[in-house]
Design an enzyme around this catalytic site. Structure first.
Site, PDB file in Angstrom:
ATOM      1  N   ASP A  12      61.875 -26.056  48.130  1.00 64.35           N
ATOM      2  CA  ASP A  12      60.863 -26.126  47.087  1.00 64.35           C
ATOM      3  C   ASP A  12      60.505 -24.685  46.705  1.00 64.35           C
ATOM      4  OD1 ASP A  12      58.661 -27.122  45.475  1.00 64.35           O
ATOM      5  OD2 ASP A  12      57.374 -26.391  47.085  1.00 64.35           O
ATOM      6  N   TYR A  14      57.371 -23.386  44.411  1.00 68.26           N
ATOM      7  CA  TYR A  14      55.973 -22.933  44.324  1.00 68.26           C
ATOM      8  C   TYR A  14      55.160 -23.386  45.537  1.00 68.26           C
ATOM      9  CZ  TYR A  14      57.554 -22.055  39.621  1.00 68.26           C
ATOM     10  OH  TYR A  14      58.289 -21.611  38.545  1.00 68.26           O
ATOM     11  N   THR A  16      56.063 -22.639  48.487  1.00 69.68           N
ATOM     12  CA  THR A  16      56.995 -22.636  49.616  1.00 69.68           C
ATOM     13  C   THR A  16      57.717 -21.291  49.694  1.00 69.68           C
ATOM     14  OG1 THR A  16      57.288 -25.028  49.450  1.00 69.68           O
ATOM     15  CG2 THR A  16      58.987 -23.802  50.648  1.00 69.68           C
ATOM     16  N   ASN A 119      60.077 -28.556  40.560  1.00 65.37           N
ATOM     17  CA  ASN A 119      59.553 -29.148  39.320  1.00 65.37           C
ATOM     18  C   ASN A 119      59.607 -28.164  38.149  1.00 65.37           C
ATOM     19  OD1 ASN A 119      58.887 -31.715  40.224  1.00 65.37           O
ATOM     20  ND2 ASN A 119      56.735 -31.212  40.649  1.00 65.37           N
ATOM     21  N   SER A 175      59.849 -27.569  52.436  1.00 59.17           N
ATOM     22  CA  SER A 175      58.697 -27.478  51.528  1.00 59.17           C
ATOM     23  C   SER A 175      57.412 -27.254  52.304  1.00 59.17           C
ATOM     24  CB  SER A 175      58.573 -28.769  50.698  1.00 59.17           C
ATOM     25  OG  SER A 175      57.483 -28.664  49.801  1.00 59.17           O
ATOM     26  N   ASN A 177      54.575 -28.200  50.637  1.00 58.98           N
ATOM     27  CA  ASN A 177      53.694 -29.186  50.010  1.00 58.98           C
ATOM     28  C   ASN A 177      53.883 -30.541  50.670  1.00 58.98           C
ATOM     29  OD1 ASN A 177      52.571 -27.501  47.838  1.00 58.98           O
ATOM     30  ND2 ASN A 177      54.702 -27.375  47.165  1.00 58.98           N
TER      31      ASN A 177
END
Lengths: 223, 223
Positions: A12, A14, A16, A119, A175, A177
């Site tokens: 990931d 952002y 991470t 994303n 990640s 998140n």
């Protein structure tokens, strides 16, 4: 990790690989409580990715981020001019890697092919990786924009096996998140959660295969 | 509203018809900062509905609420025993209607057939409506559990036209939750947002057809 037969690592972006510190910094120019402003902006940005995915009304991450900014400014009673909005948004193009990342990535890249799976739009990802000098470590830069839906939809995670030409379980997905850890594990990756803050894990799915507190610990774990 | 040819009204339940005040009250028994505990519980509950829907890993709203409670307790460093967890969860079975609702619903029901359309399980909805004496005003109690996915998926909203035997635009969908207003409008309902707190509207979709601050204003608007 050898027993898990991991043959590649997907990260990931952002939160991470990179901190959104530059964004928080830019918020200081417009909001008295920059931390609260930034937290609201980030939460709304994430909420919009969920909502748009569920409604089947995709727009790309740059657009979603702009809309989340618009909401946040209104919530904070701030009227931002075009120049202020531009500067806030452009902070997303120069995020700051976490301190240990620059040294850890080459060590990982020496053993495994690496990918980013985010994303973010291609433009955001390319700018962020080039700006920070991290681009050469990644063989693939994969964006949810290719399937017009956001994490944790399995369609997004499904891009990695396709590009990397590996089976789900052969990919270690990394990640920070927790929603992303959940989604990745639910999809079928081998999963590492970089839990930098000691947050509790979400009790709604299988646990990640590995929990570390930094990239340094990740390097040790997969060596 | 006559020009909109509305022929029936469907209401969101939690936060719209009923306050989750009983839940906040129950939180006081376990958490020093009950408001923060309740806000985290509610936010996590909502996040889990989004995540499970996107991952295609549905579990019902009772189970999701229990899991959100488990996360929240851990985040707050609280060890809840079985009895405490039971009491917190049971507060969801006796929510408090907003003060003006009991008088407004019969006036609306005299002119339109009414429905509830909620993420809640049938058991939760029936208990809440009967406990509060509101059950007789609703011809239909419709739950997302019938389609095993949560709002704002169009599959959930699609249940209302089917049960009420009306076209989308003929149904006035009423909610206080802005994500629900977005989803309902995106689906194609005529939509009323009960904005009790003066929150800014989300800039990611078409605006609701009607914005009011209470059920009393809704009664006036549709009379």
């Amino acid at each position: 990790m050898a027993t898990l037969r991991v043959k590649g690592i997907a990260f990931d972006m952002y939160g991470t690989v990179v901190d959104v510190g530059a964004v928080a910094e830019a918020c200081k120019e417009v909001a008295p409580d920059a931390a609260a402003f930034n937290a609201q902006w980030r939460a709304k940005q994430l909420e919009y990715t969920f909502l748009r995915s569920l409604m089947g009304k995709y727009q790309d991450f740059w657009k979603v981020s702009e809309q989340a900014l618009q909401f946040t400014a209104q919530r904070f009673g701030l009227e931002l001019n075009a120049e202020q909005r531009r500067r806030l948004m452009e902070a997303w193009l120069r995020p700051t890697p976490y301190p240990e990342v620059a040294a850890a990535l080459p060590r990982l890249a020496a053993r495994y092919p690496l990918a980013v799976l985010s994303n973010g739009t291609r433009k955001m990802l390319q700018a962020g990786l080039e700006q920070s000098g991290l681009r050469p470590h990644f063989r693939w830069v994969i964006t949810a924009d290719q399937v017009k839906v956001y994490k944790p939809s399995p369609k997004v995670y499904g891009l990695a096996p396709r590009h990397m030409k590996l089976k789900k379980r052969q990919i270690l997905f990394v990640s920070s998140n927790s929603f992303d850890v959940l989604g990745a594990k639910s999809f079928g990756f081998t999963v590492c959660w970089i839990n930098r803050t000691g947050a509790p894990s979400d009790p709604i799915g299988p646990l990640p295969d590995l929990v570390v507190s930094s990239f340094d610990e990740l390097v040790v774990a997969v060596s």
